[in-house]
Design an enzyme around this catalytic site. Structure first.
Site, PDB file in Angstrom:
ATOM      1  N   HIS A  46      -5.176  -3.339   5.968  1.00  0.00           N
ATOM      2  CA  HIS A  46      -4.904  -3.598   4.541  1.00  0.00           C
ATOM      3  C   HIS A  46      -6.244  -3.977   3.903  1.00  0.00           C
ATOM      4  CE1 HIS A  46      -3.057  -4.896   0.859  1.00  0.00           C
ATOM      5  NE2 HIS A  46      -3.565  -6.104   0.994  1.00  0.00           N
TER       6      HIS A  46
ATOM      7  N   ASP B  95       0.835  -1.202   0.000  1.00  0.00           N
ATOM      8  CA  ASP B  95       0.000   0.000   0.000  1.00  0.00           C
ATOM      9  C   ASP B  95       0.871   1.253   0.000  1.00  0.00           C
ATOM     10  OD1 ASP B  95      -2.503  -1.563   0.405  1.00  0.00           O
ATOM     11  OD2 ASP B  95      -1.476  -2.122   2.239  1.00  0.00           O
TER      12      ASP B  95
HETATM   13  P1  NAD Z   1      -2.476 -18.460  -4.571  1.00  0.00           P
HETATM   14  O1  NAD Z   1      -3.843 -19.057  -4.490  1.00  0.00           O
HETATM   15  O2  NAD Z   1      -1.793 -18.379  -5.873  1.00  0.00           O
HETATM   16  O3  NAD Z   1      -1.508 -19.246  -3.563  1.00  0.00           O
HETATM   17  C1  NAD Z   1      -1.877 -19.555  -2.278  1.00  0.00           C
HETATM   18  C2  NAD Z   1      -1.160 -20.828  -1.906  1.00  0.00           C
HETATM   19  O4  NAD Z   1      -1.400 -21.078  -0.522  1.00  0.00           O
HETATM   20  C3  NAD Z   1      -1.664 -22.061  -2.689  1.00  0.00           C
HETATM   21  O5  NAD Z   1      -0.573 -22.734  -3.294  1.00  0.00           O
HETATM   22  C4  NAD Z   1      -2.324 -22.903  -1.612  1.00  0.00           C
HETATM   23  O6  NAD Z   1      -2.228 -24.303  -1.853  1.00  0.00           O
HETATM   24  C5  NAD Z   1      -1.514 -22.486  -0.391  1.00  0.00           C
HETATM   25  N1  NAD Z   1      -2.120 -22.838   0.886  1.00  0.00           N
HETATM   26  C6  NAD Z   1      -3.435 -22.884   1.196  1.00  0.00           C
HETATM   27  N2  NAD Z   1      -3.572 -23.349   2.459  1.00  0.00           N
HETATM   28  C7  NAD Z   1      -2.333 -23.567   2.948  1.00  0.00           C
HETATM   29  C8  NAD Z   1      -1.842 -24.061   4.170  1.00  0.00           C
HETATM   30  N3  NAD Z   1      -2.646 -24.404   5.166  1.00  0.00           N
HETATM   31  N4  NAD Z   1      -0.489 -24.174   4.313  1.00  0.00           N
HETATM   32  C9  NAD Z   1       0.337 -23.846   3.317  1.00  0.00           C
HETATM   33  N5  NAD Z   1      -0.067 -23.397   2.122  1.00  0.00           N
HETATM   34  C10 NAD Z   1      -1.397 -23.254   1.949  1.00  0.00           C
HETATM   35  O7  NAD Z   1      -2.564 -17.013  -3.853  1.00  0.00           O
HETATM   36  P2  NAD Z   1      -1.512 -15.821  -3.942  1.00  0.00           P
HETATM   37  O8  NAD Z   1      -1.861 -14.955  -5.078  1.00  0.00           O
HETATM   38  O9  NAD Z   1      -0.132 -16.341  -3.795  1.00  0.00           O
HETATM   39  O10 NAD Z   1      -1.954 -15.015  -2.615  1.00  0.00           O
HETATM   40  C11 NAD Z   1      -1.775 -15.572  -1.345  1.00  0.00           C
HETATM   41  C12 NAD Z   1      -2.443 -14.709  -0.285  1.00  0.00           C
HETATM   42  O11 NAD Z   1      -1.810 -13.428  -0.206  1.00  0.00           O
HETATM   43  C13 NAD Z   1      -3.925 -14.413  -0.549  1.00  0.00           C
HETATM   44  O12 NAD Z   1      -4.643 -14.478   0.666  1.00  0.00           O
HETATM   45  C14 NAD Z   1      -3.903 -12.990  -1.075  1.00  0.00           C
HETATM   46  O13 NAD Z   1      -5.128 -12.336  -0.896  1.00  0.00           O
HETATM   47  C15 NAD Z   1      -2.814 -12.410  -0.200  1.00  0.00           C
HETATM   48  N6  NAD Z   1      -2.208 -11.151  -0.654  1.00  0.00           N
HETATM   49  C16 NAD Z   1      -1.881 -10.253   0.307  1.00  0.00           C
HETATM   50  C17 NAD Z   1      -1.276  -9.054  -0.049  1.00  0.00           C
HETATM   51  C18 NAD Z   1      -0.912  -8.042   1.008  1.00  0.00           C
HETATM   52  O14 NAD Z   1      -0.474  -6.937   0.653  1.00  0.00           O
HETATM   53  N7  NAD Z   1      -1.049  -8.335   2.293  1.00  0.00           N
HETATM   54  C19 NAD Z   1      -1.011  -8.786  -1.382  1.00  0.00           C
HETATM   55  C20 NAD Z   1      -1.357  -9.728  -2.350  1.00  0.00           C
HETATM   56  C21 NAD Z   1      -1.979 -10.916  -1.965  1.00  0.00           C
HETATM   57  C1  LMR Z   2      -3.689  -6.484  -2.874  1.00  0.00           C
HETATM   58  O1  LMR Z   2      -3.768  -5.472  -2.184  1.00  0.00           O
HETATM   59  O2  LMR Z   2      -3.381  -6.459  -4.074  1.00  0.00           O
HETATM   60  C2  LMR Z   2      -3.918  -7.832  -2.226  1.00  0.00           C
HETATM   61  O3  LMR Z   2      -4.310  -7.691  -0.887  1.00  0.00           O
HETATM   62  C3  LMR Z   2      -4.850  -8.695  -2.981  1.00  0.00           C
HETATM   63  C4  LMR Z   2      -6.277  -8.220  -2.868  1.00  0.00           C
HETATM   64  O4  LMR Z   2      -7.143  -9.045  -2.565  1.00  0.00           O
HETATM   65  O5  LMR Z   2      -6.527  -7.036  -3.101  1.00  0.00           O
END
Ligand code: NAD
Ligand code: LMR
Length: 321
Positions: A186, A158
């Site tokens: 967030h 962010d």
């Molecule tokens: P994705 O679906 O591509 O990958 C998630 C992975 O987590 C998958 O491989 C899944 O099998 C695995 N997983 C699920 N349960 C699990 C467990 N108990 N133990 C270990 N692994 C497990 O998703 P992504 O695009 O990599 O995003 C992951 C997370 O990050 C999402 O919740 C997304 O919203 C979040 N995210 C947060 C931010 C932030 O700024 N905080 C930014 C982007 C994404």
């Molecule tokens: C983001 O800010 O891009 C991530 O938290 C993914 C989402 O769900 O917005």
């Protein structure tokens, strides 16, 4: 030789696919020559994790000491210096991050209990999986053996977005902007606050109408905008922000940073929430920047974000001890 143990959860997912190669290309850890990398994902993802391991090996990174893939969280977390908790379900079009709350709460509670059992108190944990602040809250409350200060949630994406949007508006370089703050959750209630921003130590003047009608909503909704266009949630930019976050924690920072931390009454915000606050970060830890003047508009928005986090805390109360 200095070697650190790094565990990434959700390692078969989209963010990890970018993060792993970014970290190994140029380690963000201070005084570290190599890392032992442990990649954790669920059982169904193990085949794909083996393919990923082969790809990492094929890069012949001089920064890699060893790599292990596993679905066993206890083995994965043991002896970790850092655990990057990405493993969680992402939202899709039309969802808010808080819609994931009950799906992901279980993952964070289960993994918190394991971390509490097998990790040393010096382990640092960075929570990325959404809703990141409330997942970090669950983790924090369920790991009494890990100091609160060692658990942070990712707000750097962010802050990077806010800086980049402001730099474009004023037609300046992003690296010349300092003191950008993100307050709160967030989520779409986060509060990007440029009122203290400096451009090479000079005050920045932008009009309030642009701040209120364009800047703040654009930063707040950027995650959703990416999902709308990409059909998937941000991955490479999230990985880049995680890299920055690790770098800040491990090496300290000369700029003001915003990380999700456990509150203890700062700026009249309820204690015991994972909330993004302005921080000075050094290699010794972080300090909340105190006594900032906050205008009424921003103060009202901060209260809304606090209200949302209180509501999220209430929803997950059965996951808190
Ligand atoms: P994705 O679906 O591509 O990958 C998630 C992975 O987590 C998958 O491989 C899944 O099998 C695995 N997983 C699920 N349960 C699990 C467990 N108990 N133990 C270990 N692994 C497990 O998703 P992504 O695009 O990599 O995003 C992951 C997370 O990050 C999402 O919740 C997304 O919203 C979040 N995210 C947060 C931010 C932030 O700024 N905080 C930014 C982007 C994404
Ligand atoms: C983001 O800010 O891009 C991530 O938290 C993914 C989402 O769900 O917005």
């Amino acid at each position: 030789m200095n070697i650190k143990n790094i565990c990434i959860t959700g390692a078969a997912g989209n963010i990890a696919y970018s993060l792993i190669f970014r970290v190994l290309s140029n380690l963000p850890f201070k005084n570290t020559d190599k890392i032992n990398l442990t990649l954790l994902d669920i059982t169904q993802s193990q085949k794909s994790l083996i393919g990923l391991r082969y790809e990492v090996e094929d890069c012949a990174f001089s920064t890699l000491n060893s790599i292990e893939v596993t679905d066993n969280a206890e083995n994965a977390f043991q002896e970790s210096d850092y655990i990057i908790m990405v493993g969680a379900k992402p939202r899709s079009k039309g969802m808010e991050r808080s819609d994931l709350i009950l799906d992901n709460a279980n993952i964070f509670k289960t993994q918190a209990l394991i971390i509490d059992k097998v990790c040393s108190p010096s382990t640092k944990v960075i929570v990325v999986g959404n809703p990141a602040n409330t997942n970090a809250l669950i983790l924090n409350y369920n790991t009494p053996s890990i100091p609160n200060r060692n658990i942070t949630s990712l707000m750097k994406l962010d802050q990077n977005r806010a800086k980049s949007i402001l730099a474009e508006k004023i037609n300046e370089q992003v690296e010349d902007i300092q003191q950008m703050i993100i307050w709160g959750n967030h989520s779409t209630t986060q509060v990007p606050d440029l009122s203290n921003c400096l451009l090479n130590a000079e005050q920045i003047n932008v009009d309030d109408i642009w701040i209120q009608n364009t800047f703040i909503p654009k930063v707040q909704k950027r995650g959703g905008e990416i999902i709308e266009f990409r059909g998937l949630s941000s991955a490479a930019s999230a990985a880049s922000a995680i890299y920055d976050h690790i770098n800040i924690i491990d090496n300290g920072s000369n700029s003001w940073e915003s990380l999700g931390i456990m509150t203890s009454g700062e700026y009249d915000i309820e204690s015991g929430l994972m909330f993004s606050l302005p921080l000075n970060v050094t290699t010794e830890g972080y300090q909340v920047i105190k006594d900032l003047k906050i205008d009424t508009y921003i103060k009202t928005l901060i209260k809304l974000s606090e209200k949302e986090l209180l509501k999220e805390r209430d929803i997950v109360k059965s996951y808190l001890p």
